[in-house]
Enzyme design. Structure first.
Site, short mmCIF file in Angstrom:
data_model
loop_
_atom_site.label_atom_id
_atom_site.label_comp_id
_atom_site.label_asym_id
_atom_site.label_seq_id
_atom_site.Cartn_x
_atom_site.Cartn_y
_atom_site.Cartn_z
N ASP A 222 0.82 -1.21 0.00
CA ASP A 222 0.00 0.00 0.00
C ASP A 222 0.85 1.26 0.00
O ASP A 222 0.46 2.29 -0.57
CB ASP A 222 -0.93 0.00 1.22
CG ASP A 222 -2.17 -0.87 0.98
OD1 ASP A 222 -2.10 -1.74 0.10
OD2 ASP A 222 -3.17 -0.68 1.67
N CYS B 279 1.39 -8.22 4.75
CA CYS B 279 0.95 -6.83 4.59
C CYS B 279 -0.55 -6.74 4.34
O CYS B 279 -1.22 -7.72 4.09
CB CYS B 279 1.76 -6.14 3.50
SG CYS B 279 3.49 -5.92 3.99
N ASP B 280 -0.99 -5.51 4.34
CA ASP B 280 -2.38 -5.09 4.44
C ASP B 280 -3.45 -6.07 3.99
O ASP B 280 -4.14 -6.66 4.80
CB ASP B 280 -2.56 -3.77 3.68
CG ASP B 280 -1.72 -2.67 4.28
OD1 ASP B 280 -0.56 -2.95 4.63
OD2 ASP B 280 -2.20 -1.55 4.41
N LYS B 281 -3.64 -6.26 2.69
CA LYS B 281 -4.77 -7.07 2.22
C LYS B 281 -4.49 -8.56 2.27
O LYS B 281 -5.40 -9.37 2.20
CB LYS B 281 -5.14 -6.68 0.78
CG LYS B 281 -5.34 -5.19 0.58
CD LYS B 281 -6.30 -4.60 1.59
CE LYS B 281 -6.15 -3.10 1.69
NZ LYS B 281 -4.84 -2.63 2.13
N CYS C 66 5.35 -2.52 7.96
CA CYS C 66 5.74 -1.20 8.50
C CYS C 66 5.44 -1.09 10.00
O CYS C 66 4.43 -1.58 10.49
CB CYS C 66 5.04 -0.10 7.73
SG CYS C 66 5.61 0.02 6.02
N GLU D 284 -6.81 4.15 -0.52
CA GLU D 284 -6.36 4.50 0.82
C GLU D 284 -5.67 5.86 0.73
O GLU D 284 -4.82 6.06 -0.13
CB GLU D 284 -5.37 3.42 1.29
CG GLU D 284 -5.08 3.43 2.75
CD GLU D 284 -4.28 2.20 3.16
OE1 GLU D 284 -4.89 1.24 3.65
OE2 GLU D 284 -3.07 2.21 2.96
N SER E 278 -5.21 4.94 5.41
CA SER E 278 -4.16 4.04 5.85
C SER E 278 -4.25 3.85 7.36
O SER E 278 -4.72 4.72 8.08
CB SER E 278 -2.80 4.64 5.49
OG SER E 278 -1.77 4.04 6.22
#
Length: 553
Positions: free
Chosen positions: A78, A119-121, A188, A441, A467
């Site tokens: 992202d 990570c995110d998704k 992150c 985002e 985010s």
């Protein structure tokens, strides 16, 4: 074993021939076949090392008598996709990842799965696939990135752009931030979306204790991966499947943990999508109800200076859960992938807070309510989401003047161009799941508002999303979205908007007669995309209020 439908009997001689072609012995074919779903690639910092994690998982599977077979799927960063067209593809990737894991596991009938996201998704996608398939499965993430010098992280760099424009830092200082704030592999370093979901995977019970917080660069992360490989064999032997773990009681635990940790607002998109795969409903009212009774115990970046490594040092997710236990906010009898209940896990770990400056005790929380609040009003009759733990006190109640933009790009240009002033409410619309399409985002606008020194004076409202690194009065997921004719489409420049987070209210201060006139004059506005993926997504996706999942037509 499921795999026997592919490897057993006279008629499967051709299948065994193909498995021989990849180097499997007859002994390996006769053992349980364990799918290792890996999101490793060479573009995402959180995934660059997942080949090593997968090797550790496979070692664990072999030690416990299984045959691991690895396959890969996609992953979007992202941060790298932010503030250009690439961000439109991030949320749609969640459905594609879940579908790809399902396809691989049904086409090649594995007996069990180990899922390696970071990570995110990728994390919610893997959880969705596990629940959809409902075969023995365990999640082990790649772990969080360490913070940079002086407690810096990716958000420091994003906010540094605005500081550079204001002359607050030099070009050399910004360059130094670029090169040091993200020191190595891992998701992150703050309580952003990736780490939020990794921590919640642990709280839900589909990942081992430590999954959310053990640093990516630690030997303990590799040991955890080996343990996950061994544990999945025990889950297979006992036939413990994801839907045995993810129950109505686990829903409450997940949301309570979310509120205590101060997780990303994106969890309000992902948890409903995950639990839906188990046939469980998780609406916005549950988030608000649990938030009102759950203390906020952590203020990690972007809400504070601490990072995931600090949370780990302070006792990790188990320590946070131990504090919630004191208020009787957890269902302790739920099963987990350890084969034991959540309560048994906490007892075995002797879970307790080791640093009260990072994890506040429940008797002295940062706030008596959780990190996320659900707002409603005539702009968002179906709800909107704000990470209230990251909002400045002076912005908790505010009336401001609307500055309306039809895209993130236009809003960002205005912010960086000095056209947004104190008291403004930036409204960005037609950026929802359907209208975006893709529900971008928006870290750049919120980071730039902060970087321009307006974080305590300007709110941002959107039918898009933010985010996990966003801080400030950033209200997203406004539903219905503008593309579905939601009231946010009726807002005009100069309108007054009232925000009252404690009262859970978001109101456009325009009388109903005027809104009716505007509604009658409203012309459909559609962003056409040349991407077949996004056009298909726009046709199929549901409202953010229900998790932006695909609708059954």
């Amino acid at each position: 074993m499921r795999s026997k439908s592919m490897t057993g009997g006279l008629g499967k001689a051709p299948h065994r021939s193909l498995l021989s072609a990849i180097g499997l012995t007859r002994e390996e074919m006769n053992r349980p076949l364990i799918g290792i779903a890996n999101t490793a690639n060479e573009i995402v910092p959180g995934h660059i090392h997942l080949d090593k994690v997968a090797e550790a998982v496979k070692a664990g599977v072999r030690m416990a008598g299984g045959t691991p077979l690895e396959f890969n799927t996609i992953a979007v960063c992202d941060g790298l996709a932010m503030n250009h067209e690439g961000m439109r593809f991030s949320l749609p990737s969640r459905e594609l990842i879940a579908d790809s894991v399902e396809i691989m596991a049904r086409a090649h009938p594995f007996d069990a799965l180990v899922l390696i996201p970071n990570c995110d998704k990728t994390v919610p996608a893997m959880l969705m696939a596990a629940l959809r398939l409902n075969i023995p499965a365990i999640v082990v993430s790649g772990g969080p990135m360490m913070a940079g010098p002086d407690s810096t992280d990716l958000i420091t760099v994003f906010e540094g752009v605005g500081k550079r424009l204001r002359g607050e830092i030099s070009e050399e200082e910004l360059l130094h931030l670029e090169e040091t704030a993200c020191p190595g592999c891992g998701s992150c370093a703050g309580m952003f979306t990736a780490n939020s979901m990794n921590c919640l995977s642990e709280a839900i019970g589909l990942a081992l204790p430590g999954n959310g917080t053990i640093p990516a660069v630690s030997g303990a992360r590799m040991r955890l991966a080996k343990q996950a490989g061994m544990r999945v064999m025990d889950l297979l032997e006992k036939n413990i499947c994801p839907r045995d773990i993810v129950t109505e009681a686990a829903v409450e635990n997940a949301v309570a943990s979310d509120m205590a940790l101060g997780c990303s607002s994106n969890t309000v998109l992902h948890l409903p999508a995950v639990f839906r795969e188990a046939g469980l409903n998780l609406d916005l009212d549950i988030f608000d109800r649990v938030s009102r009774k759950t203390p906020n115990l952590c203020r990690l970046s972007p809400a504070g200076a601490d990072h995931i490594q600090d949370l780990h040092r302070a006792g990790g997710i188990a320590a946070v859960l131990s504090e919630l236990k004191k208020r009787d906010l957890l269902n302790l009898d739920v099963l987990t992938v350890t084969g034991k209940t959540l309560g048994e896990n906490l007892d075995a770990l002797n879970a307790r807070v080791l640093d009260e400056s990072v994890i506040h005790p429940e008797s002295a929380p940062y706030a008596e309510q959780g990190g996320i609040a659900i707002l409603r009003g005539n702009i968002a009759p179906d709800g909107a989401v704000v990470k209230q733990s990251a909002v400045a006190p002076e912005m908790m109640q505010r009336t401001g003047t609307a500055r309306v933009f039809e895209s993130e790009t236009d809003a960002n240009d205005a912010i960086l161009g000095g056209k947004i002033t104190k008291g403004d409410v930036v409204v960005i619309r037609y950026e929802g799941p359907r209208g975006g399409p893709g529900m971008q985002e928006m870290l750049s606008p919120t980071a730039n508002i902060t970087g321009m020194g307006l974080g305590a004076d300007v709110a941002l409202i959107t039918d898009g999303r933010f985010s996990g690194g966003t801080r400030g009065a950033a209200i997203g997921h406004v539903s219905p979205e503008a593309a579905d004719g939601g009231p946010i489409a009726l807002v005009r420049d100069g309108d007054k908007i009232r925000l009252d987070i404690p009262a859970r209210e978001l109101e456009l201060l325009v009388d109903e007669d005027e809104l009716s006139r505007r509604r009658a004059e409203l012309k459909p506005f559609e962003k056409r995309s040349d991407s077949p993926v996004l056009r298909r997504y726009s046709r199929q996706v549901s409202s953010a209020a229900s998790g932006a999942v695909y609708e059954d037509k």
